[in-house]
Design an enzyme around this catalytic site. Structure first.
Site, PDB file in Angstrom:
ATOM      1  N   HIS A  53       0.818  -1.211   0.000  1.00 26.60           N
ATOM      2  CA  HIS A  53       0.000   0.000   0.000  1.00 26.60           C
ATOM      3  C   HIS A  53       0.856   1.267   0.000  1.00 26.60           C
ATOM      4  O   HIS A  53       0.578   2.201   0.755  1.00 26.60           O
ATOM      5  CB  HIS A  53      -0.931   0.020   1.224  1.00 26.60           C
TER       6      HIS A  53
HETATM    7  C1  LIG Z   1       0.291  -7.707  -4.620  1.00 24.55           C
HETATM    8  C2  LIG Z   1      -0.647  -6.582  -4.305  1.00 24.55           C
HETATM    9  C3  LIG Z   1      -1.790  -6.848  -3.563  1.00 24.55           C
HETATM   10  C4  LIG Z   1      -2.668  -5.796  -3.264  1.00 24.55           C
HETATM   11  N1  LIG Z   1      -3.874  -6.083  -2.675  1.00 24.55           N
HETATM   12  C5  LIG Z   1      -4.814  -5.097  -2.604  1.00 24.55           C
HETATM   13  C6  LIG Z   1      -6.154  -5.401  -2.278  1.00 24.55           C
HETATM   14  O1  LIG Z   1      -6.537  -6.561  -2.084  1.00 24.55           O
HETATM   15  N2  LIG Z   1      -7.049  -4.368  -2.214  1.00 24.55           N
HETATM   16  C7  LIG Z   1      -6.686  -3.085  -2.467  1.00 24.55           C
HETATM   17  O2  LIG Z   1      -7.524  -2.187  -2.331  1.00 24.55           O
HETATM   18  N3  LIG Z   1      -5.416  -2.775  -2.790  1.00 24.55           N
HETATM   19  C8  LIG Z   1      -4.501  -3.756  -2.920  1.00 24.55           C
HETATM   20  N4  LIG Z   1      -3.257  -3.452  -3.377  1.00 24.55           N
HETATM   21  C9  LIG Z   1      -2.910  -2.039  -3.622  1.00 24.55           C
HETATM   22  C10 LIG Z   1      -3.553  -1.440  -4.871  1.00 24.55           C
HETATM   23  O3  LIG Z   1      -3.680  -2.397  -5.899  1.00 24.55           O
HETATM   24  C11 LIG Z   1      -2.721  -0.231  -5.310  1.00 24.55           C
HETATM   25  O4  LIG Z   1      -2.741   0.733  -4.281  1.00 24.55           O
HETATM   26  C12 LIG Z   1      -3.242   0.430  -6.576  1.00 24.55           C
HETATM   27  O5  LIG Z   1      -3.325  -0.493  -7.628  1.00 24.55           O
HETATM   28  C13 LIG Z   1      -2.316   1.595  -6.951  1.00 24.55           C
HETATM   29  O6  LIG Z   1      -2.758   2.148  -8.168  1.00 24.55           O
HETATM   30  P1  LIG Z   1      -1.835   3.186  -8.963  1.00 24.55           P
HETATM   31  O7  LIG Z   1      -2.615   3.586 -10.148  1.00 24.55           O
HETATM   32  O8  LIG Z   1      -1.346   4.207  -8.023  1.00 24.55           O
HETATM   33  O9  LIG Z   1      -0.548   2.343  -9.386  1.00 24.55           O
HETATM   34  P2  LIG Z   1      -0.443   0.990 -10.207  1.00 24.55           P
HETATM   35  O10 LIG Z   1      -1.759   0.308 -10.227  1.00 24.55           O
HETATM   36  O11 LIG Z   1       0.738   0.277  -9.694  1.00 24.55           O
HETATM   37  O12 LIG Z   1      -0.201   1.483 -11.692  1.00 24.55           O
HETATM   38  C14 LIG Z   1       0.974   2.052 -12.168  1.00 24.55           C
HETATM   39  C15 LIG Z   1       1.164   1.531 -13.580  1.00 24.55           C
HETATM   40  O13 LIG Z   1       2.121   2.335 -14.223  1.00 24.55           O
HETATM   41  C16 LIG Z   1       2.980   1.522 -14.966  1.00 24.55           C
HETATM   42  N5  LIG Z   1       4.237   2.256 -15.097  1.00 24.55           N
HETATM   43  C17 LIG Z   1       5.133   2.547 -14.127  1.00 24.55           C
HETATM   44  N6  LIG Z   1       6.138   3.278 -14.623  1.00 24.55           N
HETATM   45  C18 LIG Z   1       5.846   3.479 -15.920  1.00 24.55           C
HETATM   46  C19 LIG Z   1       6.512   4.173 -16.967  1.00 24.55           C
HETATM   47  N7  LIG Z   1       7.656   4.832 -16.760  1.00 24.55           N
HETATM   48  N8  LIG Z   1       5.964   4.156 -18.213  1.00 24.55           N
HETATM   49  C20 LIG Z   1       4.791   3.494 -18.454  1.00 24.55           C
HETATM   50  N9  LIG Z   1       4.137   2.812 -17.496  1.00 24.55           N
HETATM   51  C21 LIG Z   1       4.652   2.823 -16.244  1.00 24.55           C
HETATM   52  C22 LIG Z   1       3.091   0.258 -14.170  1.00 24.55           C
HETATM   53  O14 LIG Z   1       3.533  -0.820 -14.960  1.00 24.55           O
HETATM   54  C23 LIG Z   1       1.691   0.108 -13.626  1.00 24.55           C
HETATM   55  O15 LIG Z   1       0.876  -0.688 -14.450  1.00 24.55           O
HETATM   56  C24 LIG Z   1      -2.356  -4.473  -3.675  1.00 24.55           C
HETATM   57  C25 LIG Z   1      -1.207  -4.219  -4.423  1.00 24.55           C
HETATM   58  C26 LIG Z   1      -0.363  -5.261  -4.758  1.00 24.55           C
HETATM   59  C27 LIG Z   1       0.856  -4.962  -5.579  1.00 24.55           C
END
Ligand SMILES: Cc1cc2nc3c(=O)[nH]c(=O)nc-3n(C[C@H](O)[C@H](O)[C@H](O)COP(=O)(O)OP(=O)(O)OC[C@H]3O[C@@H](n4cnc5c(N)ncnc54)[C@H](O)[C@@H]3O)c2cc1C
Length: 536
Positions: free
Chosen positions: A471
């Site tokens: 998280h």
């Molecule tokens: C294993 C795991 C279990 C989890 N379990 C839960 C759960 O059960 N319930 C819940 O609510 N939350 C859970 N979480 C947390 C939740 O999924 C995250 O907080 C949320 O997905 C974050 O979203 P985001 O858009 O900030 O980042 P992300 O979803 O991580 O998205 C960022 C994206 O950007 C891409 N990226 C990064 N750098 C670049 C770049 N330079 N160029 C192009 N693309 C790039 C990445 O590949 C990624 O796909 C979990 C997370 C993980 C990893």
């Protein structure tokens, strides 16, 4: 040169929401870049596929730096690299935290406009809830939210054990109270994972004004005279960078590690750090990559009195049966996220001033996540995490190579308060597992194990076994321009550079008291309204 109105760097939980909402206007051209590939493996869609997700599928393969306060242990830190981001690989728990979490964003961090009253409509806007329709919930949105399909009898005994200890049953952690044990609602629809990509992106992929480039990594945000004008990227195995132009905005949505990493690679970040690795400073912003917060898990693993959990389905024969059952009936072990039961309580049950500060996840087996012990016979796991850590870490670059892994330092337990609360939470978890109602199912505690009782022993156990709850937030925190540690304003514009926003988990100034997928989706829903000028 290719040009778009908006370029979104990262097709994760936030990026997919933005791609949908911004391209809803056919006159606007949107490009979504995602470093990872398609979620084309069944494991991304079958709920139990989560069991493989922390073991390397669809992730960057990153680790922390040695953790000073955990005896220098290096922890694995799974972060998604696949379309849908975390929402494609997470345990699917749908939690929002407490109203006070968002009110604190306003009162403690100056994030005006993000109080609970302000954000509740955005949670509801995305929701397609299969059970609730009330003040807190809605149906008809893109994100499927359902109750577990095939809960096991041990889950009910877990609730009874809580009640024996004075912890009530709670039917909805996202309703008017968080306290209690119960079933989590899950981001699932019709027994399949409902990720940001399946919910928000795939239904609109054929829009002619939306381009999605997979396996395309943004290397840097291109700036000219204080304005973001495009993105330099590489696609597939090509090493030759190309630049695409953004006529309106670049929106950095690369996650709590990916976003500060990309900004720093673009020369936007703490000037002294950038100079130390030989990067030219475009804009000095000391908050970028600081204020990192995360939830750290401790856990109890116990041996069951029989096959009461899903451990036996690790065997190929039983796994095949589970697969057939799922295909035929959409039920059984493959339809379980394996962590669909849990709840919220207090590290110090005598102190209930605010909302709960400990979260539990009951794992229907042992060794479900990477690094957790796997028992020979059926086991059950109870995770506990302290929800409002005071420790703050950083993310930095090891060098100027955009392909290098970032230096992830959550600096867990640098504030000893977090350690004390975590160990108290672990004790509550042990107490729950020891209640009479669970004796039909639970034989004996294996970890920490009966012999682990003193504070020192518990500390040693914690240092050897603690794991991230995945998280991370806070590394591009929003706040007022008057605060030099603010990175973005409350409308998520990067302070000091025009035409640039950050929209993802990194903007949260304080980690909410829950899992962070639903809060991130909420952030992106509200950001879309800011970008489209629907709200100030
Ligand atoms: C294993 C795991 C279990 C989890 N379990 C839960 C759960 O059960 N319930 C819940 O609510 N939350 C859970 N979480 C947390 C939740 O999924 C995250 O907080 C949320 O997905 C974050 O979203 P985001 O858009 O900030 O980042 P992300 O979803 O991580 O998205 C960022 C994206 O950007 C891409 N990226 C990064 N750098 C670049 C770049 N330079 N160029 C192009 N693309 C790039 C990445 O590949 C990624 O796909 C979990 C997370 C993980 C990893």
């Amino acid at each position: 040169m290719e040009s778009y109105d908006y370029i979104i760097t990262g097709g994760g939980s936030a990026g997919c929401v933005l791609a949908n909402r911004l391209s809803a206007d056919p006159s606007v051209k949107v490009l979504l870049l995602e470093a990872g590939g398609a979620a084309d493996n069944l494991l991304f869609h079958w709920p139990a596929g989560f069991a493989k997700m922390t073991k390397g599928i669809g992730s960057w393969g990153w680790h922390t730096v040695p953790q000073r306060h955990l005896k220098n242990r290096v922890l694995r830190f799974t972060q998604a690299k696949v379309i849908g981001g975390g929402s494609s690989i997470n345990a699917q728990l749908y939690t929002r935290g407490a109203a006070a979490d968002y009110d604190d964003w306003v009162t403690q961090a100056g994030a005006e406009g993000w109080s609970y009253r302000d954000v509740l409509p955005y949670f509801k806007r995305s929701e397609n809830n299969q059970r609730f329709a009330n003040e807190f919930h809605a149906y008809g949105g893109p994100l499927g939210v359902s109750n577990p399909i095939s809960p096991l009898p041990i889950c009910e005994a877990f609730f009874q054990a809580g009640q024996e200890l004075g912890i009530p049953f709670n039917a909805d952690f996202n309703g008017d109270r968080q306290d209690g044990l119960g079933y989590y609602q899950l981001t699932q629809l019709n027994a399949r994972r409902s990720s940001a990509s399946t919910g928000f992106l795939y239904p609109v992929r054929s829009r002619p004004n939306l381009t999605v480039k997979l396996r395309s990594q943004a290397l840097r945000v291109v700036t000219e005279r204080g304005r973001a004008v495009g993105v330099e990227l590489v696609t597939g195995s090509s090493r030759t960078p190309v630049v695409v132009r953004a006529d309106r905005e670049v929106i950095v949505s690369s996650g709590a590690f990916g976003s500060p990493r990309l900004l720093m690679l673009s020369g936007i970040g703490p000037a002294d750090h950038l100079r130390s690795i030989g990067l030219d400073v475009v804009h000095d912003s000391k908050g970028i990559g600081s204020n990192l917060q995360d939830h750290l898990d401790l856990f109890v693993i116990a041996e069951c009195t029989g096959d009461h959990t899903y451990d036996k389905f690790n065997n190929p024969f039983y796994a095949a049966i589970a697969g057939l059952q799922y295909l035929a009936l959409k039920k059984g072990p493959a339809a379980s996220s394996l962590f669909e039961t849990g709840g919220f309580w207090y590290a110090e049950p005598g102190n209930k001033d605010r909302s709960p500060d400990i979260q539990f996840h009951l794992g229907l087996g042992s060794g479900i996540e990477a690094g957790m012990a796997k028992l020979r016979n059926a086991g059950v796991t109870l995770n506990s995490a302290y929800l409002r850590p005071r420790s703050r870490g950083t993310i930095r670059l090891p060098d100027r190579d955009p392909m290098s892994a970032p230096l992830i330092d959550p600096d867990y337990w640098s504030d000893p308060h977090d350690r004390d609360m975590a160990i108290k939470g672990l004790q509550v978890a042990r107490d729950i597992m020891n209640q009479p109602a669970l004796r039909r199912y639970v034989q004996n505690e294996v970890l920490p194990g009966r012999g682990v009782a003193t504070e020192e022993q518990l500390f040693d156990y914690a240092c050897a076994n603690a794991k991230t709850d995945h998280h991370p937030v806070g590394t591009c925190r929003m706040g007022p321009t008057s605060d030099p540690s603010s990175v973005v304003t409350p409308d998520l514009k990067l302070i000091g550079i025009e035409g640039l926003r950050v929209v993802d988990a990194s903007v949260m100034p304080l980690v909410p008291s829950c899992n962070t997928n639903a809060p991130t989706i909420m952030v992106a829903e509200k950001a879309a309204d800011h970008i489209l000028g629907r709200i100030a």
